[in-house]
Every structure is written in C-alpha cells, then in structure tokens.
Enzyme design. Structure first.
Site, PDB file in Angstrom:
ATOM      1  N   HIS A 192      -2.984  -9.407   2.233  1.00 31.41           N
ATOM      2  CA  HIS A 192      -4.425  -9.606   2.301  1.00 31.41           C
ATOM      3  C   HIS A 192      -4.710 -10.721   3.286  1.00 31.41           C
ATOM      4  CE1 HIS A 192      -5.983  -7.718  -1.711  1.00 31.41           C
ATOM      5  NE2 HIS A 192      -5.735  -6.839  -0.770  1.00 31.41           N
ATOM      6  N   ARG A 207      -0.569  -2.667  -6.653  1.00 27.63           N
ATOM      7  CA  ARG A 207      -0.913  -3.933  -5.991  1.00 27.63           C
ATOM      8  C   ARG A 207      -1.746  -4.816  -6.906  1.00 27.63           C
ATOM      9  NH1 ARG A 207      -0.885  -4.348  -0.639  1.00 27.63           N
ATOM     10  NH2 ARG A 207      -3.028  -5.054  -0.395  1.00 27.63           N
ATOM     11  N   HIS A 254      -1.940   3.155  -5.690  1.00 25.31           N
ATOM     12  CA  HIS A 254      -2.486   1.950  -5.060  1.00 25.31           C
ATOM     13  C   HIS A 254      -2.688   0.837  -6.080  1.00 25.31           C
ATOM     14  CE1 HIS A 254      -4.886  -0.548  -2.383  1.00 25.31           C
ATOM     15  NE2 HIS A 254      -4.601   0.280  -1.401  1.00 25.31           N
ATOM     16  N   TYR A 260      -6.342 -22.083   8.632  1.00 20.38           N
ATOM     17  CA  TYR A 260      -5.474 -23.064   7.985  1.00 20.38           C
ATOM     18  C   TYR A 260      -4.593 -22.456   6.906  1.00 20.38           C
ATOM     19  CZ  TYR A 260      -8.488 -26.293  10.441  1.00 20.38           C
ATOM     20  OH  TYR A 260      -9.163 -26.963  11.418  1.00 20.38           O
ATOM     21  N   LYS A 288      -2.952  -2.268   7.644  1.00 22.40           N
ATOM     22  CA  LYS A 288      -4.409  -2.147   7.671  1.00 22.40           C
ATOM     23  C   LYS A 288      -5.048  -3.159   8.615  1.00 22.40           C
ATOM     24  CE  LYS A 288      -8.432  -2.042   4.584  1.00 22.40           C
ATOM     25  NZ  LYS A 288      -8.891  -2.154   3.176  1.00 22.40           N
ATOM     26  N   ARG A 329       0.847  -1.195   0.000  1.00 23.49           N
ATOM     27  CA  ARG A 329       0.000   0.000   0.000  1.00 23.49           C
ATOM     28  C   ARG A 329       0.886   1.250   0.000  1.00 23.49           C
ATOM     29  NH1 ARG A 329      -2.224  -3.736   3.458  1.00 23.49           N
ATOM     30  NH2 ARG A 329      -4.326  -4.451   2.897  1.00 23.49           N
TER      31      ARG A 329
END
Length: 397
Positions: A359, A335, A332, A369, A269, A242
């Site tokens: 993310h 990404r 941005h 998992y 974030k 970011r």
C-alpha cells in the site's frame, strides 16, 4: 442586367455550356446536360479565380447572391474565400473521422505502450467497449454531457453503480486524450461528476475471526482439487499479496536461497517493484510446487495449458467449493485478514504492515518520509505471520 427567378427558370440547354451573368461576378453556368450551376468569378492577388456555389434550384438565386456577398466580404478582409471554404471542408471531414471509437483506440494504444498491467488493460478495454457501443461512431466533438449520461443511465438502471462511475472516468480519460491532440475542446464528463448515483462502499469479504480462520486453513490444506490451486491458496494466505500478483508469478521472480520474491513493477497496482521476504513455510510450498511446474514459466499455470496463468476465478471458485461463500471470504480478502490481525497484535509498525502489502500512503508529504522499506521488521513480521497461522490452525483442532 440582373437575373430574376423567372429568367433563370426559362434558361434552356444548348449544344455547349454557356454563361448568363447576374452582377458583381455572379453567373449561372447552363450546361449542355440542362443543369444550372451557380459560379462566382473574382480576382485574388492578381489572379482570376472561381467558386462554385451549387446547382439551381437547390441553391436559389437569393441564396447564390448571399454566398457571393459573403465571399466579397472575405475578399475585402484580404482572404481567399475559396481557400477558406476548402479549409472548412477539410476540418469538417477531419472531425467526422475523429470519432470517439477512433480516439478510444488511440488511447488504448498509448496505454499498451505504457506497459500497464494486463488486468488494468483488460478492464479498460471492457469499459471502453461498452462506451463504443453507443458513442463509437459519433465525432467526439459532437458528444455532450447529456449524450454520455444516456449511456451511463443504462448501467445505473441495472444497479451497476460502480461500473457506471468507472465508465464515466474512462470516457473522461479518452476526452482528455482528445483535448491534448486537438480533436476535442473540453471533457464533458466533468459536468457529470455529481450526477451519478454513488455506490455504497463494500469491502471485500475477509475472515478475521481466529476460530473461523483456523477452519479455513485446515480446509485449504485438505482441499482435494488440483494441487496447484491448493498451493496457490496456501501461499496466498502467507504472503498476503493481491491474487493477480500471485497468479501471474513466474519462477524467475523467486530466489529461494535468499528467500525473497521480487514482483516487477508492471504487475503492481502502483507501478512500483515490490520485494517480499519469504518465511520458511512459503519456501516449502514453493518447493512442492516446483516439482509440478518448475520446468515452465508460470509458478501457477492454468489447469489446461502452461502458457497461461491460473484464471481470475479459480481461487474464488475453490473457496466456494470449500463452502466459504463470497460474503465470507474472497481470495483478495487474505490481505485484509493479514492487515487486521497484524495491526491488532500491536507488535508491528503500521507503516511496515502497509509496506508489506504494497500500500502506498495517499498523503503525498507523509509518503516522502515513509519510503523506508522496513525490511528487517518485515522479515520478522513475515515469519511471525506464518508461525501465527500454524498456531491458529493447530489450536483450533
């Protein structure tokens, strides 16, 4: 003998205050100044007490008797009517002081104590300032859903639907904070959930065409503006993080020997630290930048002072000066460029790609998992991406 209105009106002042009784403890106090004040004398727990009902004629004889009768009902229930009256007055004063503005400020103090990211705090302050302009002086317990809707409709009238949606959410957060502290009973914004115009989802502009990406990369390399801005864009393309995380980067976060960048949780974030492998191309850019700003704290300081990082608009404005419009590319968007091309290559585990750009899987069970860092794969992927950018840049000459 009970009083009458005519009798009360005829009462005249004397040199000293004196009392004229009605019945059941009610009397009027005639003051030397000429004013008439209703009083109620009663006994509670063996002690004589006195209540003041107000002055005549603002409080009529009939109203004074009603207040007296209400007080007697409270006495019969075992309560001190004067104590109940004072408690109600204190509650009313407390409500008047518990305004939306005061609760919003307390909410912000809590947010600051939680060490939220500076950008998150800034947006929260901005949104709540808009809310306080309309609601700030109102007791929070008196604010209803329709009142809030008036504020939100102003934003909708300007076409800023996403801002209206976010403002509703922030107002709701203040109300939930107020509920927890006892200043409010409910969150009225819940009723507005489906009342606002839903903004159309618009992804940030990003270049995913290899030919156009090559043009962008060459243009960045040839950017004749500030070297710090050029280096920031070059590094942003490679690391695909970011823009705020890069702009606020500090030299202490980088280990150029181990080739890693550790972004602290307070700047992420999702409030989790993020460790990023750095390919040789990124190391070279950082070494070049170190000659410029290595004696300071920020890797990419503001152009006018080393005490602040690059501004939020610097990178996007540089793209605009390079003739890449906001509808084509944003800082941005790098990404999305990385994610799209990495996924399309078919070379990498999608979970590794998502982990690389920090993310977090929204599926809670899947997230349990998928906590592996995919570190070895991410190291190879970071080098592949940097090499691939060089290939794209050279092949388009």
């Amino acid at each position: 003998m009970p009083l009458t209105d005519a009798k009360v009106r005829s009462l005249k002042s004397r040199d000293k205050d004196y009392k004229v009784g009605d019945f059941d403890g009610l009397f009027v106090l005639v003051k030397a100044s000429g004013s008439l004040s209703w009083r109620f004398k009663y006994r509670f727990l063996g002690k004589e007490k006195l209540m003041v009902f107000g002055d005549y004629p603002a409080v009529s004889l009939a109203r004074a008797r009603t207040l007296r009768d209400d007080a007697r009902v409270q006495l019969s229930a075992g309560n001190d009517p004067n104590a109940l009256k004072q408690a109600a007055k204190r509650a009313q004063l407390a409500q008047a002081s518990e305004t939306f503005g005061a609760l919003a400020d307390s909410f912000l103090r809590k947010a600051r104590a939680e060490n939220l990211a500076a950008s998150t705090l800034s947006k929260t302050v901005w949104l709540l300032d808009m809310a306080k302009a309309d609601l700030g002086k109102m007791p929070i317990c008196e604010i209803t859903a329709p009142i809030i809707m008036v504020t939100l409709r102003k934003l909708e009238a300007r076409g800023t639907y996403e801002t209206a949606k976010r403002l509703r959410s922030k107002i709701g957060a203040v109300f939930r904070f107020a509920v927890a502290s006892g200043a409010a009973d409910t969150d009225p914004t819940y009723a507005l959930k489906d009342a606002l115009i839903s903004p159309k989802s618009k992804p940030r502009a990003a270049i995913i065409n290899a030919h156009r990406l090559g043009q962008l990369l060459r243009t960045i390399d040839g950017y004749n503006g500030q070297a710090t801005t050029r280096h920031a864009l070059q590094l942003l393309v490679i690391v695909a993080q970011r823009p705020g995380e890069l702009r606020q980067a500090r030299w202490a976060e980088f280990d150029l020997v181990k080739a890693i960048w550790t972004i602290p949780a307070e700047r992420m974030k999702m409030r989790r630290p993020h460790v990023l492998p750095l390919p040789p191309q990124a190391i070279n850019i950082l070494k070049n930048q170190h000659f410029l700003t290595g004696n300071g704290d920020f890797v990419f300081p503001a152009l006018t002072t080393s005490k602040r990082c690059l501004s939020e608009n610097t990178l996007n404005m540089a793209l605009r000066r390079m003739d890449f419009g906001a509808d084509e590319m944003t800082s941005h968007g790098f990404r999305a460029t990385f994610s799209t091309l990495a996924n399309e290559s078919g070379l990498w585990n999608p979970d590794a790609i998502e982990r690389h750009i920090a993310h977090v899987d929204k599926n809670a069970i899947r997230g349990i998992y998928s906590r592996g860092e995919y570190w070895e794969e991410r190291v190879r992927m970071a080098r592949w991406w940097a090499d691939n950018l060089n290939k794209i840049k050279s092949e388009m000459d």
